[in-house]
Design an enzyme around this catalytic site. Structure first.
Site, PDB file in Angstrom:
ATOM      1  N   HIS A  87     -36.018   1.480  10.949  1.00 25.26           N
ATOM      2  CA  HIS A  87     -35.755   2.780  11.586  1.00 25.26           C
ATOM      3  C   HIS A  87     -36.654   2.960  12.819  1.00 25.26           C
ATOM      4  O   HIS A  87     -36.176   3.342  13.892  1.00 25.26           O
ATOM      5  CB  HIS A  87     -36.005   3.884  10.541  1.00 25.26           C
ATOM      6  N   GLU A  88     -37.931   2.649  12.665  1.00 25.45           N
ATOM      7  CA  GLU A  88     -38.866   2.846  13.788  1.00 25.45           C
ATOM      8  C   GLU A  88     -38.595   1.862  14.917  1.00 25.45           C
ATOM      9  O   GLU A  88     -38.666   2.220  16.087  1.00 25.45           O
ATOM     10  CB  GLU A  88     -40.318   2.737  13.311  1.00 25.45           C
ATOM     11  N   CYS A 121     -35.729  11.909   9.957  1.00 24.84           N
ATOM     12  CA  CYS A 121     -36.451  11.502  11.159  1.00 24.84           C
ATOM     13  C   CYS A 121     -37.182  12.714  11.724  1.00 24.84           C
ATOM     14  O   CYS A 121     -36.611  13.803  11.782  1.00 24.84           O
ATOM     15  CB  CYS A 121     -35.449  10.966  12.179  1.00 24.84           C
ATOM     16  N   LEU A 122     -38.420  12.519  12.149  1.00 24.69           N
ATOM     17  CA  LEU A 122     -39.190  13.635  12.704  1.00 24.69           C
ATOM     18  C   LEU A 122     -38.530  14.196  13.969  1.00 24.69           C
ATOM     19  O   LEU A 122     -38.729  15.350  14.316  1.00 24.69           O
ATOM     20  CB  LEU A 122     -40.623  13.184  13.024  1.00 24.69           C
ATOM     21  N   GLN A 182     -41.305   8.749  20.368  1.00 26.80           N
ATOM     22  CA  GLN A 182     -41.165  10.091  19.785  1.00 26.80           C
ATOM     23  C   GLN A 182     -42.267  11.045  20.242  1.00 26.80           C
ATOM     24  O   GLN A 182     -42.120  12.254  20.121  1.00 26.80           O
ATOM     25  CB  GLN A 182     -41.147  10.015  18.254  1.00 26.80           C
ATOM     26  N   GLY A 195     -43.166   7.419   9.060  1.00 25.97           N
ATOM     27  CA  GLY A 195     -43.186   6.505  10.194  1.00 25.97           C
ATOM     28  C   GLY A 195     -42.969   7.275  11.479  1.00 25.97           C
ATOM     29  O   GLY A 195     -42.397   8.367  11.466  1.00 25.97           O
ATOM     30  N   HIS A 200     -35.883   2.973  17.152  1.00 24.98           N
ATOM     31  CA  HIS A 200     -36.314   3.971  18.146  1.00 24.98           C
ATOM     32  C   HIS A 200     -36.726   3.296  19.457  1.00 24.98           C
ATOM     33  O   HIS A 200     -36.499   3.833  20.536  1.00 24.98           O
ATOM     34  CB  HIS A 200     -37.529   4.757  17.637  1.00 24.98           C
TER      35      HIS A 200
HETATM   36 ZN    ZN Z   1     -37.082   8.451  13.432  1.00 21.51          ZN
END
Ligand code: ZN
Length: 153
Positions: free
Chosen positions: A130-131, A88-89, A51, A46, A134
């Site tokens: 989670h997304e 997480c990226l 991000q 995701g 953000h």
């Molecule tokens: Zn993340």
């Protein structure tokens, strides 16, 4: 399509609140495609627009059952509780357990502007939560730290 640079922990933009998308045009569709490509390149499941440095309420998710592109996603129902490991990226090389709902219903607009409602369980529910966090400037590490503190009391 292009791979975009992923912002990482310490970058102020990750703490900002993203704005709703009013107009779903080719620019938004291009962003969705770029986000998907960036996510696959980094082997994520995701990614949110913030991000890649864009403060718009847009997320992309693929937990292995297909790609979902979501504009203005909003959780309209949630229940259950499940603790599992997340990454997480934007927080490379770090994993931690976080409590999330086991089941959610999410309302969003797709890339054509059609309103959709999706029901998700377990990992998929976790990933969408989670997304969406953000988009409000929240990182999973914040939740992890809160839970560790709470459990110590
Ligand atoms: Zn993340």
């Amino acid at each position: 399509m292009a791979i975009r640079e992923v912002r990482t922990l310490g970058d102020d933009i990750l703490r900002k609140k993203s704005r709703s998308v009013d107009k779903i045009d080719d620019k938004v569709r291009e962003l969705l495609d770029d986000m998907a490509q960036t996510m696959y390149e980094d082997e994520g499941i995701g990614i949110s627009a913030v991000q890649v440095g864009i403060l718009k309420r847009i997320i992309v998710v693929d937990v292995g059952d297909g790609l979902y592109k979501m504009i203005n996603p909003e959780i309209i129902e949630k229940d259950g509780e499940e603790v599992d490991v997340e990454g997480c990226l934007s927080v490379p090389d770090f994993n931690a357990t976080v409590k999330r709902p086991k089941h959610i219903k999410v309302k969003y607009k797709d890339e054509n502007g059609d309103e959709k409602i999706l029901e998700a369980y377990d990992l998929k529910a976790r990933c969408i939560c989670h997304e969406i966090d953000h988009l409000d400037g929240i990182l999973f590490v914040d939740k992890y730290i809160q839970e560790v503190r709470y459990n110590k009391k």
